[in-house]
Design a protein around this motif. Structure first.
Motif, short mmCIF file in Angstrom:
data_model
loop_
_atom_site.label_atom_id
_atom_site.label_comp_id
_atom_site.label_asym_id
_atom_site.label_seq_id
_atom_site.Cartn_x
_atom_site.Cartn_y
_atom_site.Cartn_z
N MET A 144 0.92 -1.11 0.11
CA MET A 144 0.02 -0.02 -0.09
C MET A 144 0.99 1.31 0.10
SD MET A 144 -3.36 -1.03 2.30
CE MET A 144 -4.04 0.60 2.06
N ALA A 145 1.75 1.50 0.65
CA ALA A 145 2.85 2.64 0.81
C ALA A 145 3.27 2.80 -0.58
CB ALA A 145 3.95 2.47 1.84
N TRP A 146 3.70 1.65 -1.13
CA TRP A 146 4.27 1.73 -2.65
C TRP A 146 3.35 2.26 -3.67
CZ3 TRP A 146 3.02 -1.07 -6.84
CH2 TRP A 146 4.04 -0.58 -7.95
N TRP A 147 2.10 1.82 -3.53
CA TRP A 147 1.30 2.04 -4.71
C TRP A 147 0.69 3.55 -4.40
CZ3 TRP A 147 -1.74 -3.06 -3.13
CH2 TRP A 147 -2.47 -2.61 -2.34
N HIS A 148 0.81 4.21 -3.19
CA HIS A 148 0.33 5.55 -2.95
C HIS A 148 1.48 6.31 -3.67
CE1 HIS A 148 -2.82 4.25 -0.14
NE2 HIS A 148 -3.46 5.30 -0.50
N LYS A 149 2.61 6.04 -3.09
CA LYS A 149 3.88 6.70 -3.42
C LYS A 149 3.96 6.87 -4.99
CE LYS A 149 8.74 7.36 -2.97
NZ LYS A 149 9.87 6.97 -2.29
N ASP A 152 0.98 8.38 -7.23
CA ASP A 152 1.37 10.06 -7.02
C ASP A 152 2.31 10.61 -8.13
OD1 ASP A 152 -0.92 10.09 -5.15
OD2 ASP A 152 0.42 10.44 -3.46
N ALA A 153 3.42 9.78 -8.02
CA ALA A 153 4.47 10.15 -8.95
C ALA A 153 4.11 9.95 -10.16
CB ALA A 153 5.90 9.45 -8.36
N ILE A 154 3.38 8.98 -10.72
CA ILE A 154 3.24 8.67 -12.09
C ILE A 154 2.05 9.10 -12.67
CG2 ILE A 154 1.89 6.50 -12.31
CD1 ILE A 154 4.29 5.46 -13.78
N ALA A 155 0.96 9.54 -11.82
CA ALA A 155 -0.21 9.89 -12.53
C ALA A 155 -0.36 11.07 -13.38
CB ALA A 155 -1.25 10.31 -11.35
N ALA A 163 -5.25 8.04 -15.37
CA ALA A 163 -5.12 8.55 -14.24
C ALA A 163 -6.14 8.37 -13.04
CB ALA A 163 -4.59 9.85 -14.15
N GLN A 164 -7.43 8.75 -13.92
CA GLN A 164 -8.50 8.73 -12.82
C GLN A 164 -8.67 7.18 -12.62
OE1 GLN A 164 -11.99 7.26 -13.50
NE2 GLN A 164 -12.71 8.39 -11.59
N LEU A 165 -8.77 6.18 -13.36
CA LEU A 165 -9.06 4.92 -12.96
C LEU A 165 -7.74 4.55 -11.94
CD1 LEU A 165 -9.96 2.11 -13.56
CD2 LEU A 165 -8.35 1.93 -15.40
N LEU A 166 -6.91 4.89 -12.15
CA LEU A 166 -5.72 4.52 -11.01
C LEU A 166 -5.95 5.29 -9.83
CD1 LEU A 166 -2.82 3.11 -10.67
CD2 LEU A 166 -1.95 5.51 -11.02
N LEU A 167 -6.18 6.38 -9.72
CA LEU A 167 -6.31 6.95 -8.27
C LEU A 167 -7.76 6.54 -7.74
CD1 LEU A 167 -4.84 10.58 -9.19
CD2 LEU A 167 -3.61 8.70 -8.05
N SER A 168 -8.81 6.49 -8.60
CA SER A 168 -10.10 6.17 -7.77
C SER A 168 -9.83 4.65 -7.24
CB SER A 168 -11.19 6.23 -9.08
OG SER A 168 -10.89 5.39 -10.16
N GLN A 169 -9.41 3.66 -8.08
CA GLN A 169 -9.33 2.39 -7.52
C GLN A 169 -8.66 2.56 -6.16
OE1 GLN A 169 -11.31 -0.45 -8.23
NE2 GLN A 169 -12.08 1.29 -9.40
N ILE A 170 -7.53 3.14 -6.01
CA ILE A 170 -6.82 3.24 -4.91
C ILE A 170 -7.64 3.80 -3.86
CG2 ILE A 170 -4.75 3.90 -3.86
CD1 ILE A 170 -3.17 3.97 -6.26
N ALA A 171 -8.33 4.76 -4.33
CA ALA A 171 -9.27 5.57 -3.19
C ALA A 171 -10.28 4.19 -2.63
CB ALA A 171 -9.71 6.62 -3.59
N ARG A 274 -2.16 -3.28 -8.91
CA ARG A 274 -0.43 -3.46 -8.43
C ARG A 274 0.21 -3.70 -9.49
NH1 ARG A 274 3.81 -5.40 -8.74
NH2 ARG A 274 4.94 -6.79 -7.32
N PHE A 275 -0.07 -4.66 -10.39
CA PHE A 275 0.83 -5.11 -11.43
C PHE A 275 0.58 -4.02 -12.73
CE2 PHE A 275 0.74 -8.81 -8.95
CZ PHE A 275 2.30 -9.29 -8.85
N TRP A 276 -0.44 -3.43 -12.76
CA TRP A 276 -0.29 -2.32 -13.75
C TRP A 276 0.39 -1.31 -13.44
CZ3 TRP A 276 -4.51 1.92 -13.85
CH2 TRP A 276 -4.37 2.89 -15.10
N LEU A 277 0.37 -0.98 -12.22
CA LEU A 277 1.33 0.09 -11.81
C LEU A 277 2.99 -0.16 -11.64
CD1 LEU A 277 1.45 3.02 -10.48
CD2 LEU A 277 0.97 1.82 -8.11
#
Length: 321
Positions: A144-149, A152-155, A163-171, A274-277
């Motif tokens: 979780m710490a890695w995928w938040h960091k 945020d860096a790659i969005a 970016a919307q797909l990535l950030l909304s799914q993490i939220a 996680r693997f997409w990221l």
């Protein structure tokens, strides 16, 4: 070829001389990996694999070796590090932490089928049970710490829809897991794609590459396996026959809790994310290096899988019927 650290004939002879492996016959770099350097090694006593860790410091590696040793003791065919003539299992070669392991019979799968998925489901459940009493609890270095960091860096480098797909799914996952702090955990493989197994025909002969092992949610590990073993990578959709075979075999060996059933849709989506990221991170990190870029996996495969899981996630229990 994913050989980031090149070893010469003299390098390999010097390494082999410090093991009870006889004389060097031949060695060859192994293609396919994207994180570590691997060589097939043939000596007068047999066939082995040499792994040089490209991302870990020497003090980080023993955890992974301990996980494998634990599972080998439990009866699984897994590549435990060999002991050298000094009583050590971890060496430093070309400034890289290095081990030698046995090379198991069998070969990697070109693709999965219903029978290989069925076998994987049953073995995975047993693996999860075996990991429950492994004493060391290490968080994932890509958790979780890695995928938040990383998100945020790659969005900002992604298309707005990505970016919307990535950030909304993490939220969405953050909100769910905050309400379920006690989901069952165990020591998991964390990267059990079908290319991290060996088969003789349709018979599973070994599970390899435990270098994403960690203490995490059991359902997360199952979701990682399902997304890789049971998905059509061109569409991201699940193959229902493969999915049912794998899940039914898993549930035959391990009883899941009501909380795990509830978590299943979220785990399928976050495992895909996680693997997409990680593929996005690797791709963007290599995009100015054509040679390294050619070695990276396509991030779009797991974007499609995530999008498919957002559209539809099957029930965990329906496959047990």
């Amino acid at each position: 070829m994913a050989v980031y650290t090149s070893l010469s004939d003299s390098d390999m002879r010097a390494l082999v001389a410090d093991y009870y492996l006889g004389e060097l016959v031949a060695f060859q770099g192994i293609s396919g990996g994207v994180e570590n350097t691997n060589y097939f090694l043939n000596t007068t006593t047999g066939k082995y694999v040499v792994t040089l860790f490209e991302e870990f410091q020497p003090e980080e590696v023993p955890y992974f070796l301990d996980v494998v040793a634990h599972l080998k003791h439990k009866g699984f065919n897994v590549p435990a590090a060999l002991i050298d003539i000094h009583g050590e299992r971890l060496r430093i070669v070309k400034d890289r932490p290095t081990i030698i392991v046995d090379c198991f019979p069998g070969s990697g799968l070109d693709s999965t089928n219903v029978e290989t998925c069925r076998q994987m489901g049953g073995v995975l459940a047993k693996l999860h049970t075996a990991g429950e009493d492994f004493a060391t609890h290490r968080e994932s270095h890509r958790g979780m710490a890695w995928w938040h960091k990383t998100s945020d860096a790659i969005a900002s480098q992604l298309e707005p829809e990505q970016a919307q797909l990535l950030l909304s799914q993490i939220a969405e996952f953050d909100a769910f897991i905050a309400e379920q702090p006690d989901l069952p955990k165990t020591t998991i493989h964390g990267d059990l794609f079908y290319n991290n197994t060996l088969f003789e025909g349709n018979q599973l002969s070994a599970i390899i590459d435990f270098y994403n092992a960690c203490h995490s949610w059991v359902m997360y590990d199952l979701a990682i396996v399902v997304n890789d073993w049971c998905s059509d990578i061109t569409t991201g959709e699940l193959d229902k026959a493969k999915y049912k075979a794998l899940i039914k075999a898993y549930l035959h060996e391990r009883e899941v809790s009501p909380e795990e059933v509830l978590a299943w849709p979220y785990m399928l989506k976050i495992a895909a994310l996680r693997f997409w990221l990680s593929r996005l991170e690797a791709w963007h990190g290599a995009k100015h290096d054509p040679e390294r870029l050619a070695q990276q996996h396509d991030p779009l495969e797991f974007q499609r899988i995530l999008e498919a899981r957002v559209r539809y996630t099957p029930s965990l229990m329906e496959s047990s019927l």
